[in-house]
Write a protein that holds these residues in place. Structure first.
Motif, PDB file in Angstrom:
ATOM      1  N   SER A 139       0.848  -1.181   0.000  1.00 28.84           N
ATOM      2  CA  SER A 139       0.000   0.000   0.000  1.00 28.84           C
ATOM      3  C   SER A 139       0.889   1.238   0.000  1.00 28.84           C
ATOM      4  O   SER A 139       1.823   1.322   0.784  1.00 28.84           O
ATOM      5  CB  SER A 139      -0.866   0.039   1.261  1.00 28.84           C
ATOM      6  OG  SER A 139      -1.931  -0.855   1.152  1.00 28.84           O
ATOM      7  N   VAL A 140       0.581   2.155  -0.879  1.00 31.21           N
ATOM      8  CA  VAL A 140       1.277   3.444  -0.847  1.00 31.21           C
ATOM      9  C   VAL A 140       0.735   4.199   0.365  1.00 31.21           C
ATOM     10  O   VAL A 140      -0.476   4.360   0.488  1.00 31.21           O
ATOM     11  CB  VAL A 140       1.033   4.227  -2.145  1.00 31.21           C
ATOM     12  CG1 VAL A 140       1.664   5.602  -2.082  1.00 31.21           C
ATOM     13  CG2 VAL A 140       1.546   3.453  -3.338  1.00 31.21           C
ATOM     14  N   ALA A 218       8.328   1.082 -17.176  1.00 29.67           N
ATOM     15  CA  ALA A 218       8.572   1.046 -15.736  1.00 29.67           C
ATOM     16  C   ALA A 218       8.184   2.386 -15.101  1.00 29.67           C
ATOM     17  O   ALA A 218       7.606   2.428 -14.010  1.00 29.67           O
ATOM     18  CB  ALA A 218      10.036   0.728 -15.461  1.00 29.67           C
ATOM     19  N   MET A 219       8.483   3.490 -15.791  1.00 32.88           N
ATOM     20  CA  MET A 219       8.142   4.799 -15.229  1.00 32.88           C
ATOM     21  C   MET A 219       6.623   4.958 -15.115  1.00 32.88           C
ATOM     22  O   MET A 219       6.107   5.512 -14.141  1.00 32.88           O
ATOM     23  CB  MET A 219       8.749   5.916 -16.079  1.00 32.88           C
ATOM     24  CG  MET A 219      10.279   5.931 -15.965  1.00 32.88           C
ATOM     25  SD  MET A 219      11.078   7.072 -17.090  1.00 32.88           S
ATOM     26  CE  MET A 219      10.831   8.617 -16.221  1.00 32.88           C
ATOM     27  N   LEU A 220       5.913   4.406 -16.084  1.00 29.67           N
ATOM     28  CA  LEU A 220       4.446   4.457 -16.009  1.00 29.67           C
ATOM     29  C   LEU A 220       3.925   3.585 -14.867  1.00 29.67           C
ATOM     30  O   LEU A 220       2.873   3.869 -14.285  1.00 29.67           O
ATOM     31  CB  LEU A 220       3.829   4.011 -17.337  1.00 29.67           C
ATOM     32  CG  LEU A 220       4.058   4.965 -18.508  1.00 29.67           C
ATOM     33  CD1 LEU A 220       3.588   4.351 -19.813  1.00 29.67           C
ATOM     34  CD2 LEU A 220       3.348   6.294 -18.266  1.00 29.67           C
ATOM     35  N   GLY A 221       4.690   2.539 -14.540  1.00 32.50           N
ATOM     36  CA  GLY A 221       4.318   1.691 -13.400  1.00 32.50           C
ATOM     37  C   GLY A 221       4.240   2.507 -12.118  1.00 32.50           C
ATOM     38  O   GLY A 221       3.352   2.303 -11.289  1.00 32.50           O
ATOM     39  N   THR A 222       5.160   3.460 -11.956  1.00 27.83           N
ATOM     40  CA  THR A 222       5.131   4.325 -10.775  1.00 27.83           C
ATOM     41  C   THR A 222       3.855   5.158 -10.749  1.00 27.83           C
ATOM     42  O   THR A 222       3.196   5.274  -9.716  1.00 27.83           O
ATOM     43  CB  THR A 222       6.357   5.264 -10.784  1.00 27.83           C
ATOM     44  OG1 THR A 222       7.526   4.460 -10.762  1.00 27.83           O
ATOM     45  CG2 THR A 222       6.343   6.192  -9.585  1.00 27.83           C
ATOM     46  N   LEU A 223       3.491   5.718 -11.913  1.00 36.22           N
ATOM     47  CA  LEU A 223       2.274   6.537 -11.955  1.00 36.22           C
ATOM     48  C   LEU A 223       1.062   5.704 -11.559  1.00 36.22           C
ATOM     49  O   LEU A 223       0.196   6.144 -10.806  1.00 36.22           O
ATOM     50  CB  LEU A 223       2.048   7.109 -13.368  1.00 36.22           C
ATOM     51  CG  LEU A 223       3.148   7.959 -14.002  1.00 36.22           C
ATOM     52  CD1 LEU A 223       2.581   8.716 -15.195  1.00 36.22           C
ATOM     53  CD2 LEU A 223       3.737   8.943 -13.009  1.00 36.22           C
ATOM     54  N   VAL A 229      -2.853   3.080  -5.536  1.00 30.47           N
ATOM     55  CA  VAL A 229      -2.497   3.149  -4.121  1.00 30.47           C
ATOM     56  C   VAL A 229      -2.248   1.779  -3.479  1.00 30.47           C
ATOM     57  O   VAL A 229      -1.475   1.654  -2.561  1.00 30.47           O
ATOM     58  CB  VAL A 229      -3.541   3.911  -3.271  1.00 30.47           C
ATOM     59  CG1 VAL A 229      -2.940   4.336  -1.959  1.00 30.47           C
ATOM     60  CG2 VAL A 229      -4.063   5.107  -3.986  1.00 30.47           C
ATOM     61  N   PHE A 230      -2.901   0.751  -3.979  1.00 30.73           N
ATOM     62  CA  PHE A 230      -2.612  -0.584  -3.475  1.00 30.73           C
ATOM     63  C   PHE A 230      -2.423  -1.509  -4.670  1.00 30.73           C
ATOM     64  O   PHE A 230      -3.162  -1.416  -5.645  1.00 30.73           O
ATOM     65  CB  PHE A 230      -3.761  -1.109  -2.608  1.00 30.73           C
ATOM     66  CG  PHE A 230      -3.661  -2.592  -2.343  1.00 30.73           C
ATOM     67  CD1 PHE A 230      -2.793  -3.081  -1.382  1.00 30.73           C
ATOM     68  CD2 PHE A 230      -4.387  -3.507  -3.098  1.00 30.73           C
ATOM     69  CE1 PHE A 230      -2.672  -4.444  -1.165  1.00 30.73           C
ATOM     70  CE2 PHE A 230      -4.274  -4.874  -2.879  1.00 30.73           C
ATOM     71  CZ  PHE A 230      -3.407  -5.338  -1.908  1.00 30.73           C
ATOM     72  N   PHE A 231      -1.413  -2.365  -4.615  1.00 34.05           N
ATOM     73  CA  PHE A 231      -1.269  -3.355  -5.687  1.00 34.05           C
ATOM     74  C   PHE A 231      -0.575  -4.584  -5.119  1.00 34.05           C
ATOM     75  O   PHE A 231       0.109  -4.522  -4.103  1.00 34.05           O
ATOM     76  CB  PHE A 231      -0.481  -2.770  -6.869  1.00 34.05           C
ATOM     77  CG  PHE A 231       0.901  -2.292  -6.522  1.00 34.05           C
ATOM     78  CD1 PHE A 231       2.000  -3.136  -6.633  1.00 34.05           C
ATOM     79  CD2 PHE A 231       1.116  -1.003  -6.069  1.00 34.05           C
ATOM     80  CE1 PHE A 231       3.273  -2.701  -6.308  1.00 34.05           C
ATOM     81  CE2 PHE A 231       2.381  -0.557  -5.739  1.00 34.05           C
ATOM     82  CZ  PHE A 231       3.465  -1.406  -5.855  1.00 34.05           C
TER      83      PHE A 231
ATOM     84  N   ILE B 124      -8.679  -4.474   0.760  1.00 31.87           N
ATOM     85  CA  ILE B 124      -7.634  -3.471   0.982  1.00 31.87           C
ATOM     86  C   ILE B 124      -7.726  -2.382  -0.090  1.00 31.87           C
ATOM     87  O   ILE B 124      -7.670  -1.186   0.212  1.00 31.87           O
ATOM     88  CB  ILE B 124      -6.242  -4.130   0.992  1.00 31.87           C
ATOM     89  CG1 ILE B 124      -6.111  -5.049   2.214  1.00 31.87           C
ATOM     90  CG2 ILE B 124      -5.143  -3.077   1.002  1.00 31.87           C
ATOM     91  CD1 ILE B 124      -4.891  -5.931   2.200  1.00 31.87           C
ATOM     92  N   ALA B 125      -7.911  -2.793  -1.341  1.00 36.39           N
ATOM     93  CA  ALA B 125      -7.997  -1.807  -2.424  1.00 36.39           C
ATOM     94  C   ALA B 125      -9.206  -0.892  -2.229  1.00 36.39           C
ATOM     95  O   ALA B 125      -9.119   0.315  -2.444  1.00 36.39           O
ATOM     96  CB  ALA B 125      -8.073  -2.518  -3.777  1.00 36.39           C
ATOM     97  N   ILE B 126     -10.335  -1.477  -1.819  1.00 35.99           N
ATOM     98  CA  ILE B 126     -11.536  -0.662  -1.588  1.00 35.99           C
ATOM     99  C   ILE B 126     -11.303   0.295  -0.418  1.00 35.99           C
ATOM    100  O   ILE B 126     -11.682   1.463  -0.462  1.00 35.99           O
ATOM    101  CB  ILE B 126     -12.755  -1.571  -1.305  1.00 35.99           C
ATOM    102  CG1 ILE B 126     -13.099  -2.375  -2.553  1.00 35.99           C
ATOM    103  CG2 ILE B 126     -13.964  -0.752  -0.855  1.00 35.99           C
ATOM    104  CD1 ILE B 126     -14.093  -3.483  -2.307  1.00 35.99           C
ATOM    105  N   SER B 127     -10.644  -0.215   0.628  1.00 34.73           N
ATOM    106  CA  SER B 127     -10.447   0.618   1.820  1.00 34.73           C
ATOM    107  C   SER B 127      -9.583   1.847   1.513  1.00 34.73           C
ATOM    108  O   SER B 127      -9.739   2.884   2.139  1.00 34.73           O
ATOM    109  CB  SER B 127      -9.812  -0.205   2.940  1.00 34.73           C
ATOM    110  OG  SER B 127      -8.462  -0.477   2.660  1.00 34.73           O
ATOM    111  N   GLU B 128      -8.678   1.721   0.526  1.00 33.72           N
ATOM    112  CA  GLU B 128      -7.860   2.889   0.158  1.00 33.72           C
ATOM    113  C   GLU B 128      -8.738   3.988  -0.419  1.00 33.72           C
ATOM    114  O   GLU B 128      -8.446   5.174  -0.266  1.00 33.72           O
ATOM    115  CB  GLU B 128      -6.782   2.491  -0.861  1.00 33.72           C
ATOM    116  CG  GLU B 128      -5.742   1.498  -0.337  1.00 33.72           C
ATOM    117  CD  GLU B 128      -4.738   2.122   0.621  1.00 33.72           C
ATOM    118  OE1 GLU B 128      -4.765   3.348   0.824  1.00 33.72           O
ATOM    119  OE2 GLU B 128      -3.914   1.356   1.185  1.00 33.72           O
TER     120      GLU B 128
END
Lengths: 323, 407
Positions: A139-140, A218-223, A229-231, B124-128
């Motif tokens: 999670s960011v 890869a740079m687009l991966g950061t965006l 926010v979560f992956f 988790i994704a929804i909670s964000e």
């Protein structure tokens, strides 16, 4: 001259559009992902369209970018703006490593080799738990809004960043296509042996394109990581929802053209979302089925992509203006 | 890819027609409801397609049961009899899609709260999204990260994965002891998903604390097709009990292969695939006496859960039960704050204790959230398959039967 005015007009419209949407809402999220996927498909287009090498492993570079910047942020508090370049560097290295053995492969063999590479990266991210968080994903962190820290409460700035990214990669694509490298790639595409004979170092040119494409992906991966926010490994290293989808967007839009991936993304991302919106409550799964049918119909209708429709429209408009 | 294709077979002409009909009918439902008090929109995001679709459907059934009962009994009294309007959406199997769906429900449907999404990564994704928009999210997903990030708008009605994993081991040790035997050596097998690894972590820690040797500790990929190597390794390990943690298909394969190879040591599953009717349907007699940890079980409150069986024709699986509890708690909070505004409802949920209604079906007989949003009263239970039903066998004070433990 006329052409530049048209491009400036399109960019101006695109720049105003996000302002019309609810800045914390749903449509701006769809717009942001549409722009991001257009940029990703454009980057794929560099290798898939210009070098004619159908990569099905671009999720590998994409995920490397997402993980690099997020890990640097979590472990060292490094701004994703810097992490983005670190990710780009690693993405470029990964592209080089995979390109050296696979560049000699043609067609299906190349596609399969790249597909495997994406899957390998997914497995690595899954098991290297201390670094990647394993299958639990990353999670960011939720931080106070700041441009320097690449953290915003609203999605509006993300939409503009994605738009800028799309413009940048589209210009890079065009620059390559029109430049000496584009001519070399076209020569290789037509006939690799003949290209060698006239003095083109085919291996070197292919490696260059692969690395450029890997760095940008890869740079687009950061965006993407900053928006989503979560992956987890399944999200960013997914063959279906990243690798194949970006290839599909470019192919459906018109492979090898600058406008193709943009048209493809403008169609695929919103339609996919609309299908989910319409059918998921009543008959889940139906949306994917209908989406698949639409894709088949479109490809049968326009085998060379939406670009042919676009070209016909432009031709008619300019013909009318000319007369 | 296989994840997507697996459930396509379930799509019949009837579902298509039903889907089309409900799309056509939806404007009427909305307009007829508008005549009374403004309905309260509650978002329901679940995996309704893909590998976890069955769990998503079970969960939706539980939520719909409670919503229909509350609506039939006159709706939400504090809001002048406002009806609950469920807005159900498919999370698919992709976290990013789940996040997008949440954004859609918040913006387009102005939901008061969201329930979902069974799988931890989706939750988790929804909670964000919900955290940034101050919308309460009630869940029965239990990966430790869910309540471990300091979020203020998340409410988890069950215990954490690490606590469930710990109970899975501790209860087994207690059961073995009650049967006059002792466990010295165990095997852990888990799928490499967020849920599998988190729960295996809890198991491992508990085994270390209890000084039990872990003779085998193997992760395997979700959707494994041949479990024979795993079972061979299990046989060679000399473990006295095996702790598999997996969703449905893997659980069927693992237990079937084990029993076919005549490995009869107790198997103690990790909820999910081990506690749904399909497990017994898929395994038949091999299911008998298989144990599993579960965050809750239907036999603790038959007066409530039999209503589910009557309507849907199968016992109220734990995800349905916990989602029912989540909706009940949400409605109680709305009644308490007398408002359907998301921030008010979230404030009403934070640190509050809820009793009565469906909360009676949970261990602890009530629901009480701490500052992280975790229900501190929930304790996992051990269940055992007996003649096509799940019987709670531990902890002793809530058990409905005694365990069969053959080592």
């Amino acid at each position: 001259m006329k052409r530049w005015i048209a491009i400036a007009a399109v960019i101006a419209v695109a720049a105003v559009l996000p302002l019309l949407l609810n800045p914390t809402g749903y449509w701006i999220r769809i717009l942001t992902f549409t722009l991001l996927f257009a940029a990703m498909a454009q980057v794929w287009n560099i290798i898939g369209g210009l070098a004619n090498q159908t990569s099905l492993g671009h999720a590998a570079f994409f995920g490397i970018g997402a993980y690099t910047s997020t890990i640097l942020l979590l472990k060292f508090g490094l701004s994703p703006w810097i992490g983005m370049f670190a990710g780009g560097l690693l993405g470029g290295i990964a592209a080089l490593i995979i390109a050296v053995p696979t560049m000699r492969l043609q067609g299906h063999y190349f596609a399969l080799a790249t597909l495997a590479f994406g899957e390998v990266m997914r497995v690595i991210a899954n098991v290297w738990t201390p670094l990647t968080g394993g299958p639990g994903g990353l999670s960011v962190p939720f931080m106070p809004p700041s441009v320097a820290a690449y953290s915003f409460k609203q999605l509006l700035p993300h939409a503009y960043i994605a738009l800028i990214a799309l413009i940048v990669v589209t210009f890079i694509f065009e620059a390559i296509r029109r430049g000496a490298m584009g001519y070399r790639l076209r020569a290789i595409k037509e006939n690799a042996a003949a290209a060698e004979v006239i003095g083109i170092d085919t291996t070197k040119v292919k490696l260059q394109t692969a690395v450029i494409s890997g760095v940008l992906m890869a740079m687009l991966g950061t965006l993407y990581a900053q928006v989503a926010v979560f992956f987890d490994p399944d999200t960013v290293f997914s063959a279906a929802s990243i690798s194949i989808r970006v290839a599909l967007i470019a192919i459906l839009g018109g492979v090898g053209t600058a406008i193709g991936p943009i048209l493809g993304a403008l169609f695929i991302i919103p339609v996919e979302e609309l299908m989910n919106d319409l059918f998921s409550a009543s008959a889940a799964g139906l949306s994917q089925l209908i989406f698949g049918v639409i894709l088949i119909a479109v490809i049968l209708w326009r085998p060379r992509g939406f670009i042919t429709v676009f070209d016909a429209m432009v031709a008619r408009l300019s013909g009318r203006a000319g007369s | 890819m296989s994840k997507i294709s697996r459930n396509r077979a379930g799509l019949s002409r009837r579902t298509l027609l039903a889907g089309a009909a409900s799309v056509l009918a939806s404007p009427m439902v909305i307009s007829s409801a508008r005549a009374q008090a403004k309905p309260v929109n509650v978002g329901v995001i679940l995996p309704l397609s893909g590998a976890n679709a069955q769990f998503g459907i079970n969960s939706r059934n539980g939520i719909e049961l409670v919503a229909d009962e509350i609506n039939a009994a006159g709706g939400i009294k504090a809001l002048g009899g406002a009806k609950i309007n469920l807005i159900v959406a498919d999370a698919t199997s992709t976290p990013t899609t789940a996040g997008t769906v949440a954004q859609r429900l918040i913006t387009q449907n102005e939901v008061t709260a969201i329930l979902g999404a069974f799988a931890s990564s989706l939750t988790i994704a929804i909670s964000e999204v919900t955290e940034r928009r101050d919308i309460p999210l009630l869940t029965m997903s239990f990966a430790d990260q869910i309540t471990g990030r300091g979020f203020k708008n998340i409410f988890q009605v069950v215990a954490k994965a690490s606590a469930i994993g710990k109970a899975q081991l501790d209860y087994s040790v207690a059961l073995a002891q009650a049967a006059g035997s002792k466990i010295d050596k165990i095997a852990i097998m888990y799928e490499d998903t967020a849920y599998g690894t988190a729960q295996a972590g809890g198991l491992r820690a508990a085994a270390k604390a209890a000084n039990i040797e872990i003779a085998m500790d193997d992760a395997y990929p979700l959707g494994i097709t041949d479990t024979t190597p795993l079972i061979n390794k299990l046989r060679a390990s000399g473990a006295q009990a095996v702790f598999p943690v997996s969703y449905l298909n893997d659980s069927l394969l693992l237990i079937r292969t084990m029993r076919q190879q005549r490995i009869t040591i107790p198997a103690i599953g990790g909820a999910a695939g081990y506690v749904i009717p399909d497990f017994e349907k898929g395994l038949g007699e091999f299911a008998e006496n298989v144990l599993s940890i579960a965050p809750a079980n239907y036999d603790l409150a038959p007066d409530l859960t039999e209503r589910f069986r009557k309507r849907y024709g199968y016992f109220m699986v734990h995800e349905a039960l916990e989602h029912a509890v989540a909706l009940d708690v949400l409605v109680q909070a709305i009644e308490k704050v007398k408002s359907a505004k998301a921030e008010d409802v979230a404030a009403g949920l934070r640190g509050a204790k809820f009793t009565g209604g469906w909360t009676k079906a949970m261990t602890g007989g009530a629901v009480e959230f701490d500052s992280t949003g975790l229900n501190v009263l929930s304790v996992p239970v051990m269940v055992q398959w007996r003649n096509k039903e799940l019987v709670t066998v531990w902890p002793k004070d809530v058990a409905k039967g005694s365990a069969v433990w053959k080592s």
